[in-house]
Design an enzyme around this catalytic site. Structure first.
Site, short mmCIF file in Angstrom:
data_model
loop_
_atom_site.label_atom_id
_atom_site.label_comp_id
_atom_site.label_asym_id
_atom_site.label_seq_id
_atom_site.Cartn_x
_atom_site.Cartn_y
_atom_site.Cartn_z
N GLN A 1 0.86 -1.20 0.00
CA GLN A 1 0.00 0.00 0.00
C GLN A 1 0.89 1.25 0.00
O GLN A 1 0.40 2.36 -0.14
CB GLN A 1 -0.90 0.03 1.24
CG GLN A 1 -1.82 -1.17 1.37
CD GLN A 1 -2.51 -1.19 2.71
OE1 GLN A 1 -3.56 -0.58 2.90
NE2 GLN A 1 -1.90 -1.90 3.66
N ASN A 2 2.19 1.05 0.18
CA ASN A 2 3.12 2.16 0.33
C ASN A 2 3.52 2.73 -1.03
O ASN A 2 3.51 2.02 -2.04
CB ASN A 2 4.37 1.71 1.10
CG ASN A 2 4.03 1.18 2.47
OD1 ASN A 2 2.95 1.48 3.00
ND2 ASN A 2 4.90 0.36 3.03
N ASP B 1 6.45 4.65 -1.21
CA ASP B 1 7.79 5.18 -0.91
C ASP B 1 8.92 4.51 -1.70
O ASP B 1 10.07 4.89 -1.56
CB ASP B 1 8.07 5.08 0.60
CG ASP B 1 7.91 3.65 1.15
OD1 ASP B 1 7.49 3.51 2.32
OD2 ASP B 1 8.18 2.68 0.40
N HIS C 1 -1.29 1.47 -4.34
CA HIS C 1 -1.60 2.90 -4.31
C HIS C 1 -0.62 3.72 -5.14
O HIS C 1 -0.49 4.92 -4.95
CB HIS C 1 -1.60 3.42 -2.85
CG HIS C 1 -2.71 2.85 -2.03
ND1 HIS C 1 -2.62 2.66 -0.67
CD2 HIS C 1 -3.93 2.38 -2.38
CE1 HIS C 1 -3.75 2.12 -0.23
NE2 HIS C 1 -4.56 1.95 -1.24
N CYS D 1 -1.60 16.23 -20.56
CA CYS D 1 -1.18 15.38 -21.70
C CYS D 1 -0.76 13.98 -21.25
O CYS D 1 -0.36 13.15 -22.06
CB CYS D 1 -0.02 16.06 -22.45
SG CYS D 1 1.54 16.07 -21.53
N CYS E 1 4.12 20.66 -16.56
CA CYS E 1 4.64 19.79 -17.62
C CYS E 1 5.52 20.59 -18.59
O CYS E 1 5.14 21.70 -19.02
CB CYS E 1 3.45 19.18 -18.38
SG CYS E 1 3.92 18.17 -19.79
N CYS F 1 3.44 20.62 -22.16
CA CYS F 1 2.18 21.35 -22.42
C CYS F 1 1.84 22.35 -21.33
O CYS F 1 0.83 23.05 -21.42
CB CYS F 1 1.03 20.34 -22.55
SG CYS F 1 0.54 19.63 -20.98
N GLY G 1 2.61 -4.50 9.04
CA GLY G 1 2.57 -3.05 9.28
C GLY G 1 1.41 -2.32 8.66
O GLY G 1 1.59 -1.28 8.02
N THR G 2 0.18 -2.85 8.85
CA THR G 2 -0.98 -2.15 8.31
C THR G 2 -2.17 -2.26 9.26
O THR G 2 -2.40 -3.31 9.84
CB THR G 2 -1.37 -2.68 6.90
OG1 THR G 2 -2.58 -2.05 6.46
CG2 THR G 2 -1.52 -4.18 6.86
N1 APR Z 1 6.67 -2.29 12.43
C1 APR Z 1 5.50 -2.83 11.98
N2 APR Z 1 4.31 -2.19 12.03
C2 APR Z 1 4.30 -0.97 12.59
C3 APR Z 1 5.47 -0.34 13.10
C4 APR Z 1 6.68 -1.06 12.99
N3 APR Z 1 7.84 -0.55 13.45
N4 APR Z 1 5.11 0.88 13.59
C5 APR Z 1 3.77 1.01 13.39
N5 APR Z 1 3.28 -0.11 12.81
C6 APR Z 1 1.91 -0.41 12.41
C7 APR Z 1 0.85 0.28 13.21
O1 APR Z 1 0.54 -0.47 14.39
C8 APR Z 1 -0.33 0.28 12.23
O2 APR Z 1 -1.05 -0.94 12.32
O3 APR Z 1 1.74 0.06 11.10
C9 APR Z 1 0.36 0.33 10.87
C10 APR Z 1 0.24 1.68 10.19
O4 APR Z 1 -1.11 1.86 9.88
P1 APR Z 1 -1.55 3.04 8.89
O5 APR Z 1 -0.82 4.28 9.22
O6 APR Z 1 -3.03 3.03 8.85
O7 APR Z 1 -0.96 2.58 7.49
P2 APR Z 1 -1.64 1.67 6.40
O8 APR Z 1 -2.41 0.56 7.02
O9 APR Z 1 -0.59 1.30 5.42
O10 APR Z 1 -2.65 2.72 5.70
C11 APR Z 1 -3.25 2.32 4.49
O11 APR Z 1 -4.08 4.58 4.25
O12 APR Z 1 -3.81 6.88 4.21
C12 APR Z 1 -3.87 5.74 3.44
O13 APR Z 1 -2.91 5.50 1.31
C13 APR Z 1 -2.60 5.52 2.68
O14 APR Z 1 -1.58 3.41 2.02
C14 APR Z 1 -2.13 4.13 3.12
C15 APR Z 1 -3.42 3.50 3.59
#
Ligand code: APR
Length: 257
Positions: free
Chosen positions: A101-102, A104, A119, A130, A148, A151, A188-189
């Site tokens: 989802q990152n 970076d 994403h 364009c 751009c 254009c 990490g989500t």
């Molecule tokens: N290692 C692993 N996980 C971690 C760490 C770490 N060191 N630090 C924090 N986290 C976890 C948090 O506990 C949380 O569950 O990473 C997660 C971050 O959650 P979000 O900030 O909601 O990120 P994400 O789930 O990727 O968000 C999804 O939301 O804003 C949109 O487009 C953006 O892609 C993003 C989407």
């Protein structure tokens, strides 16, 4: 935790096809704040700057914030051990795809090659007029919004804004991975954002074992996670790496001439 790490290692070694599904948390230890939770970006910035309609109404105002978050800040970030272990797992045939989802670019910089960017990616800018694409490094952001060269149209970061559709290719790749993976490694989500957060649920429905790495429980943990490896991504992934790839015996040690 040790037993869980050992259990996860066995499952990953036996897996026919493993998919990693990553979120902002995997990049936190590279210095990029997550979006939610304490110190998250949405505590400091208004997510409206990533709303497509808002951007189109006020591209200059949006770009001031977007530049600060995604270019000034992200620009210096380097892959961390968690990104590197995933890249090694891919090289050694233990990881079939990384869905992230990152935006970076750190999975690419760590050496991963089979990546679906759900994403998009902040390293590309797109002309809204364009549709010419630029590498972010070739465009000065001294004056925003950048325009751009061909254009004069306004350039937008080529990542998915709220209200924008998920690019077709990564969406199709993610659905395919969800149907054929026997392991999903969710790192990490929060699982807060649709439709990305549906992918691990879909994988579970198709029979995948869900291994989750996160210091905190997420929207997946109590619902679909089979093995919850509670901890920071670098710490957990380094522990997995040691068990997945026991150091090759040093030639001198085996004594065979
Ligand atoms: N290692 C692993 N996980 C971690 C760490 C770490 N060191 N630090 C924090 N986290 C976890 C948090 O506990 C949380 O569950 O990473 C997660 C971050 O959650 P979000 O900030 O909601 O990120 P994400 O789930 O990727 O968000 C999804 O939301 O804003 C949109 O487009 C953006 O892609 C993003 C989407």
């Amino acid at each position: 935790m040790t037993d869980k790490i050992k259990e996860a290692t066995l499952i990953l070694k036996r897996s026919r096809f493993t998919t990693a599904f990553t979120g902002a948390g995997i990049s936190v230890e590279s210095g990029i704040p997550s979006f939610r939770g304490s110190g998250g970006l949405w505590e400091k910035y208004d997510p409206k700057v990533l709303d497509l309609n808002y951007f189109l109404k006020d591209p200059a105002g949006s770009w001031v914030v977007i530049k600060e978050i995604f270019y000034d800040f992200f620009g210096m970030a380097k892959p961390n051990a968690a990104h590197l272990v995933l890249a090694r797992m891919e090289r050694e045939g233990l990881l079939g795809r990384t869905i992230t989802q990152n935006i970076d670019n750190l999975h690419q910089e760590a050496g991963s090659a089979i990546i679906s960017e759900f994403h998009g990616n902040s390293k590309t800018l797109l002309c809204l007029q364009c549709h010419r694409k630029y590498r972010s490094g070739e465009i000065s952001l001294e004056h925003v919004p950048p325009t751009c060269r061909e254009c004069g149209g306004i350039l937008k970061p080529d990542f998915v804004f709220f209200g924008e559709a998920i690019p077709q290719l990564p969406l199709a790749e993610a659905y395919e991975a969800a149907t054929l993976s026997d392991v999903f490694l969710v790192i990490g989500t929060t699982g807060e954002v649709m439709p990305a957060n549906q992918i691990p649920f879909m994988a579970k429905e198709y029979g995948a074992t869900i291994i989750e790495v996160n210091p905190e429980p997420s929207n997946f943990t109590d619902k679909i996670t089979d093995i919850f490896l509670q901890g920071k991504a670098t710490e957990v992934m380094k522990k997995l790496e040691i068990l997945l790839f026991p150091a090759a015996l040093d030639d001198d040690q085996d004594g065979i001439d």
